[in-house]
Design a protein around this motif. Sequence first.
Motif, PDB file in Angstrom:
ATOM      1  N   PRO A   1       0.834  -1.223  -0.185  1.00 28.41           N
ATOM      2  CA  PRO A   1      -0.001   0.019  -0.036  1.00 28.41           C
ATOM      3  C   PRO A   1       0.845   1.303  -0.055  1.00 28.41           C
ATOM      4  CG  PRO A   1      -0.002  -0.999   2.175  1.00 28.41           C
ATOM      5  CD  PRO A   1       0.839  -2.076   1.198  1.00 28.41           C
ATOM      6  N   ALA A   2       0.234   2.187  -0.441  1.00 32.37           N
ATOM      7  CA  ALA A   2       1.015   3.586  -0.469  1.00 32.37           C
ATOM      8  C   ALA A   2       1.533   3.883   0.789  1.00 32.37           C
ATOM      9  CB  ALA A   2       0.031   4.616  -1.209  1.00 32.37           C
ATOM     10  N   PHE A   3       0.937   3.789   1.807  1.00 39.74           N
ATOM     11  CA  PHE A   3       1.373   4.222   3.347  1.00 39.74           C
ATOM     12  C   PHE A   3       2.608   3.793   3.504  1.00 39.74           C
ATOM     13  CE2 PHE A   3       0.728   0.873   6.089  1.00 39.74           C
ATOM     14  CZ  PHE A   3      -0.497   0.068   5.599  1.00 39.74           C
ATOM     15  N   ARG A   4       2.958   2.477   2.911  1.00 43.27           N
ATOM     16  CA  ARG A   4       4.244   1.920   3.329  1.00 43.27           C
ATOM     17  C   ARG A   4       5.408   2.927   2.954  1.00 43.27           C
ATOM     18  NH1 ARG A   4       3.327  -1.256   6.374  1.00 43.27           N
ATOM     19  NH2 ARG A   4       3.044  -3.258   6.293  1.00 43.27           N
ATOM     20  N   ALA A   5       5.159   3.525   1.887  1.00 40.59           N
ATOM     21  CA  ALA A   5       6.253   4.563   1.341  1.00 40.59           C
ATOM     22  C   ALA A   5       6.351   5.560   2.228  1.00 40.59           C
ATOM     23  CB  ALA A   5       5.756   5.036  -0.158  1.00 40.59           C
ATOM     24  N   LYS A   6       5.257   6.221   2.850  1.00 44.03           N
ATOM     25  CA  LYS A   6       5.364   7.157   3.845  1.00 44.03           C
ATOM     26  C   LYS A   6       6.279   6.598   5.032  1.00 44.03           C
ATOM     27  CE  LYS A   6       1.432  10.044   2.617  1.00 44.03           C
ATOM     28  NZ  LYS A   6      -0.142   9.966   2.831  1.00 44.03           N
ATOM     29  N   GLN A   7       5.970   5.386   5.369  1.00 42.01           N
ATOM     30  CA  GLN A   7       6.624   4.656   6.591  1.00 42.01           C
ATOM     31  C   GLN A   7       8.030   4.647   6.269  1.00 42.01           C
ATOM     32  OE1 GLN A   7       4.206   1.364   6.842  1.00 42.01           O
ATOM     33  NE2 GLN A   7       3.465   2.027   8.759  1.00 42.01           N
ATOM     34  N   ILE A   8       8.479   4.346   5.161  1.00 37.10           N
ATOM     35  CA  ILE A   8       9.610   4.283   4.872  1.00 37.10           C
ATOM     36  C   ILE A   8      10.585   5.525   4.882  1.00 37.10           C
ATOM     37  CG2 ILE A   8      11.426   3.633   2.964  1.00 37.10           C
ATOM     38  CD1 ILE A   8       9.179   1.341   2.293  1.00 37.10           C
ATOM     39  N   PHE A   9       9.796   6.546   3.895  1.00 35.68           N
ATOM     40  CA  PHE A   9      10.305   7.785   4.015  1.00 35.68           C
ATOM     41  C   PHE A   9      10.639   8.524   5.398  1.00 35.68           C
ATOM     42  CE2 PHE A   9      10.116  12.108   2.177  1.00 35.68           C
ATOM     43  CZ  PHE A   9      10.689  11.940   0.983  1.00 35.68           C
ATOM     44  N   GLN A  10       9.786   8.208   6.556  1.00 33.63           N
ATOM     45  CA  GLN A  10      10.031   8.769   7.845  1.00 33.63           C
ATOM     46  C   GLN A  10      11.179   8.072   8.214  1.00 33.63           C
ATOM     47  OE1 GLN A  10       6.312   8.114   9.763  1.00 33.63           O
ATOM     48  NE2 GLN A  10       5.512   9.952   9.402  1.00 33.63           N
ATOM     49  N   TRP A  11      11.201   6.743   8.158  1.00 35.64           N
ATOM     50  CA  TRP A  11      12.436   6.236   8.806  1.00 35.64           C
ATOM     51  C   TRP A  11      13.768   6.479   8.407  1.00 35.64           C
ATOM     52  CZ3 TRP A  11      12.473   3.542  13.147  1.00 35.64           C
ATOM     53  CH2 TRP A  11      11.093   2.853  13.465  1.00 35.64           C
ATOM     54  N   ILE A  12      13.784   6.888   7.041  1.00 35.48           N
ATOM     55  CA  ILE A  12      15.167   7.204   6.511  1.00 35.48           C
ATOM     56  C   ILE A  12      15.424   8.577   6.457  1.00 35.48           C
ATOM     57  CG2 ILE A  12      16.540   7.645   4.156  1.00 35.48           C
ATOM     58  CD1 ILE A  12      14.699   5.435   2.841  1.00 35.48           C
ATOM     59  N   TYR A  13      14.547   9.499   6.302  1.00 34.60           N
ATOM     60  CA  TYR A  13      14.923  10.908   6.479  1.00 34.60           C
ATOM     61  C   TYR A  13      14.485  11.672   7.806  1.00 34.60           C
ATOM     62  CZ  TYR A  13      14.962  10.025   1.597  1.00 34.60           C
ATOM     63  OH  TYR A  13      15.359   9.234   0.382  1.00 34.60           O
ATOM     64  N   GLN A  14      13.577  11.139   8.706  1.00 36.08           N
ATOM     65  CA  GLN A  14      13.596  11.578  10.023  1.00 36.08           C
ATOM     66  C   GLN A  14      14.047  10.962  11.016  1.00 36.08           C
ATOM     67  OE1 GLN A  14       9.415  12.356  10.148  1.00 36.08           O
ATOM     68  NE2 GLN A  14       9.257  13.800   8.452  1.00 36.08           N
ATOM     69  N   LYS A  15      14.144   9.501  10.815  1.00 37.58           N
ATOM     70  CA  LYS A  15      15.018   8.834  11.971  1.00 37.58           C
ATOM     71  C   LYS A  15      16.365   8.219  11.407  1.00 37.58           C
ATOM     72  CE  LYS A  15      10.285   7.620  13.492  1.00 37.58           C
ATOM     73  NZ  LYS A  15       9.431   6.621  13.331  1.00 37.58           N
ATOM     74  N   ASN A  16      16.698   8.681  10.566  1.00 38.66           N
ATOM     75  CA  ASN A  16      18.178   8.356  10.036  1.00 38.66           C
ATOM     76  C   ASN A  16      18.351   6.553  10.094  1.00 38.66           C
ATOM     77  OD1 ASN A  16      19.102  10.989   9.864  1.00 38.66           O
ATOM     78  ND2 ASN A  16      18.943  11.050  11.877  1.00 38.66           N
TER      79      ASN A  16
END
Length: 349
Positions: free
Chosen positions: A22-37
């Motif tokens: 689902p599209a929300f997976r991308a948002k989760q991945i995005f947050q892990w990478i760019y907000q949580k390093n």
Amino acid sequence: MKDIFGWELDKLVEDVKELGMPAFRAKQIFQWIYQKNIFAFDGMRNLSKTDIEKLKANFSILPQDLIVLKVLQSQDRITRKFLLQLKDGAAVETVLMHHDYGYSICVSSQVGCDMHCAFCASGLNGCQRSLTKAEILAQVYLCNSILSAENQRISRIVVMGSGEPMLNFDNVFAALEFLHDEKTANMSYRNMTVSTCGVIVGIERMENLGHPINLAISLHAVRDELRTKLMPINKANPFVKVIVAAEKYAKKTGRDVTYEYIMLRGCNDSTEDAQLLANFLKFKHASVNLIPANSVLEHGLQKSDEKTIDRFLQVLNRNHINATVRKEMGGDIAAACGQLRNQFAKERT
Ligand code: SF4
């Protein structure tokens, strides 16, 4: 295997959907990478095991593939310098500095540099290639992940490492726009600085973008012949025209331009030079940063002594030019751009 690092969210959504997620997976991945390093899918704790396996089989995330070849820390512990190996084996330098206000990073925009400034180690062997947007971002995120252990993050970015940013304009500014996004690092443009040796067309493009990013000009001399000797770019982009373009930029963005002036003994540090510099910058939206040179032995240039720097500063101040002397940071760890990379190349051969 696609490297998703530096992709915009829309693109990531499309590719994640192609994998049947689902599209929300991308948002989760995005947050892990760019907000949580977090750069390993295994560490993204709210993803299912099946999805993690699928993601690992199809995607990579660049900072995970960078190799830290060397880390040097200055004796005062203020400056850390990293020599990073990119996927194709090329090496670039990144400098992390601790200030009263937090952390700043100086990133490279190219592998080496074609500008051949006489005082700079980066230009000694020319430019191998420009860095991609992802490679510029990876320098920031790698340092952010190191700082996250101390609950800190980078608050200022300076594009002043190896390379001429204006010759890699699209990737440099795409990286800065990405970092400005509130879904990533949410960094203010006012905390970003791009330094150029004076590529006028680049300054004009920057003006057209209209972001209030700080502009720094590596000036270093105000006598035409001397500047061409120190900085060959002066032939095609004479410094007087560079100052005109920079002033236009300052008026459009409301940001004062910083003129970098490296102090070289017996070369550009006379009282007459100081007065000339003041004449050129009088009534401009400008400040001057005097830089005590690190010695780059290949060129035999040496730094000015403290007395001379102080005298130079006084001339500028008397002429109402806002000027400061840059604190020497990391001299003991070859902090001037290109020095560590060159040292490493010599060791390797
Ligand atoms: S000072 Fe900047 S523009 Fe000049 S050679 Fe070094 S990296 Fe290139």
